[in-house]
Design a protein around this motif. Structure first.
Motif, PDB file in Angstrom:
ATOM      1  N   ASP A  50       0.841  -1.194   0.000  1.00  0.00           N
ATOM      2  CA  ASP A  50       0.000   0.000   0.000  1.00  0.00           C
ATOM      3  C   ASP A  50       0.882   1.251   0.000  1.00  0.00           C
ATOM      4  O   ASP A  50       2.097   1.176   0.098  1.00  0.00           O
ATOM      5  CB  ASP A  50      -0.961  -0.001   1.207  1.00  0.00           C
ATOM      6  CG  ASP A  50      -0.212  -0.175   2.520  1.00  0.00           C
ATOM      7  OD1 ASP A  50       0.816   0.500   2.718  1.00  0.00           O
ATOM      8  OD2 ASP A  50      -0.637  -0.992   3.352  1.00  0.00           O
ATOM      9  N   ARG A  51       0.210   2.403  -0.094  1.00  0.00           N
ATOM     10  CA  ARG A  51       0.881   3.676  -0.167  1.00  0.00           C
ATOM     11  C   ARG A  51       1.759   3.952   1.063  1.00  0.00           C
ATOM     12  O   ARG A  51       2.852   4.479   0.960  1.00  0.00           O
ATOM     13  CB  ARG A  51      -0.188   4.769  -0.204  1.00  0.00           C
ATOM     14  CG  ARG A  51      -0.034   5.760  -1.286  1.00  0.00           C
ATOM     15  CD  ARG A  51      -1.431   6.245  -1.665  1.00  0.00           C
ATOM     16  NE  ARG A  51      -1.521   6.172  -3.098  1.00  0.00           N
ATOM     17  CZ  ARG A  51      -1.001   7.113  -3.890  1.00  0.00           C
ATOM     18  NH1 ARG A  51      -0.409   8.166  -3.416  1.00  0.00           N
ATOM     19  NH2 ARG A  51      -1.073   6.979  -5.187  1.00  0.00           N
ATOM     20  N   ALA A  52       1.268   3.612   2.247  1.00  0.00           N
ATOM     21  CA  ALA A  52       2.007   3.892   3.486  1.00  0.00           C
ATOM     22  C   ALA A  52       3.315   3.108   3.500  1.00  0.00           C
ATOM     23  O   ALA A  52       4.375   3.637   3.871  1.00  0.00           O
ATOM     24  CB  ALA A  52       1.146   3.547   4.695  1.00  0.00           C
ATOM     25  N   ALA A  53       3.236   1.838   3.074  1.00  0.00           N
ATOM     26  CA  ALA A  53       4.448   1.007   3.045  1.00  0.00           C
ATOM     27  C   ALA A  53       5.424   1.559   2.017  1.00  0.00           C
ATOM     28  O   ALA A  53       6.641   1.587   2.250  1.00  0.00           O
ATOM     29  CB  ALA A  53       4.076  -0.438   2.709  1.00  0.00           C
ATOM     30  N   ALA A  54       4.894   2.014   0.878  1.00  0.00           N
ATOM     31  CA  ALA A  54       5.753   2.586  -0.162  1.00  0.00           C
ATOM     32  C   ALA A  54       6.458   3.829   0.373  1.00  0.00           C
ATOM     33  O   ALA A  54       7.671   3.998   0.201  1.00  0.00           O
ATOM     34  CB  ALA A  54       4.922   2.939  -1.395  1.00  0.00           C
ATOM     35  N   GLU A  80       2.709   7.031  -7.264  1.00  0.00           N
ATOM     36  CA  GLU A  80       1.642   6.628  -8.195  1.00  0.00           C
ATOM     37  C   GLU A  80       1.524   5.120  -8.230  1.00  0.00           C
ATOM     38  O   GLU A  80       2.521   4.422  -8.149  1.00  0.00           O
ATOM     39  CB  GLU A  80       1.986   7.083  -9.626  1.00  0.00           C
ATOM     40  CG  GLU A  80       1.899   8.567  -9.832  1.00  0.00           C
ATOM     41  CD  GLU A  80       2.532   8.978 -11.159  1.00  0.00           C
ATOM     42  OE1 GLU A  80       2.998   8.088 -11.908  1.00  0.00           O
ATOM     43  OE2 GLU A  80       2.567  10.178 -11.428  1.00  0.00           O
ATOM     44  N   ASP A  81       0.297   4.642  -8.393  1.00  0.00           N
ATOM     45  CA  ASP A  81       0.120   3.214  -8.598  1.00  0.00           C
ATOM     46  C   ASP A  81       0.537   2.886 -10.020  1.00  0.00           C
ATOM     47  O   ASP A  81       0.077   3.509 -10.963  1.00  0.00           O
ATOM     48  CB  ASP A  81      -1.348   2.828  -8.393  1.00  0.00           C
ATOM     49  CG  ASP A  81      -1.763   3.087  -6.966  1.00  0.00           C
ATOM     50  OD1 ASP A  81      -1.009   2.709  -6.058  1.00  0.00           O
ATOM     51  OD2 ASP A  81      -2.828   3.687  -6.758  1.00  0.00           O
ATOM     52  N   ALA A  82       1.412   1.914 -10.156  1.00  0.00           N
ATOM     53  CA  ALA A  82       1.832   1.472 -11.492  1.00  0.00           C
ATOM     54  C   ALA A  82       2.531   0.154 -11.321  1.00  0.00           C
ATOM     55  O   ALA A  82       3.261  -0.059 -10.362  1.00  0.00           O
ATOM     56  CB  ALA A  82       2.761   2.485 -12.142  1.00  0.00           C
ATOM     57  N   LYS A  83       2.254  -0.748 -12.203  1.00  0.00           N
ATOM     58  CA  LYS A  83       2.938  -2.045 -12.169  1.00  0.00           C
ATOM     59  C   LYS A  83       4.424  -1.816 -12.424  1.00  0.00           C
ATOM     60  O   LYS A  83       4.777  -1.074 -13.335  1.00  0.00           O
ATOM     61  CB  LYS A  83       2.390  -2.961 -13.280  1.00  0.00           C
ATOM     62  CG  LYS A  83       0.974  -3.419 -13.029  1.00  0.00           C
ATOM     63  CD  LYS A  83       0.963  -4.779 -12.347  1.00  0.00           C
ATOM     64  CE  LYS A  83      -0.457  -5.192 -11.998  1.00  0.00           C
ATOM     65  NZ  LYS A  83      -0.545  -5.950 -10.762  1.00  0.00           N
TER      66      LYS A  83
END
Lengths: 87, 87
Positions: A50-54, A80-83
């Motif tokens: 998730d964003r927090a971990a990132a 940003e979310d991206a594969k």
């Protein structure tokens, strides 16, 4: 996910490279360039649940790996979310 | 006025420095970092009568001075009104 980390010299640290670029600009006719400060950017692709971990991972990288905290600041820009892409 | 210019390698250009950072991250235990691409940023302070003139100057600098258009892209980030500071 993807994010960009900016690493810049602290405001009170001299930047001879930026100064050289400003002079080069002036000698090319761009006399309105008052100051240039150079920094680095890192586009990071990572797997995180998730964003927090990132953000946690990016902060650690910024502090421990990508910047010298004595003379540099780091800033994390838009996660940003991206594969992740293989390269 | 102030603006930041980002210079990054084009997507199809190999980035051994970024790869080295990704490997260094992995060896430090950050195994979730899939890819790192390194670029440069330039914080430019300039005298310009208006935003359009500033953008024109920044585009010229980005193209002719700060990037190698064969392998690099440049991008101008947020032009802000700010008095140039002497340094």
């Amino acid at each position: 996910m993807r994010a960009t980390i900016f690493v810049t010299l602290k405001a009170d640290v001299l930047d001879p490279q930026g100064k050289a670029i400003q002079r080069a600009a002036a000698s090319l006719g761009y006399r309105d360039v008052a100051q240039v400060r150079q920094g680095k950017l890192f586009e990071v692709t990572l797997d995180a649940p998730d964003r927090a971990a990132a953000e946690r991972l990016l902060r650690e990288m910024g502090e421990k790996l990508l910047s010298n905290p004595v003379i540099e600041d780091y800033r994390i820009d838009r996660i940003e979310d991206a594969k992740p892409t293989a390269r």
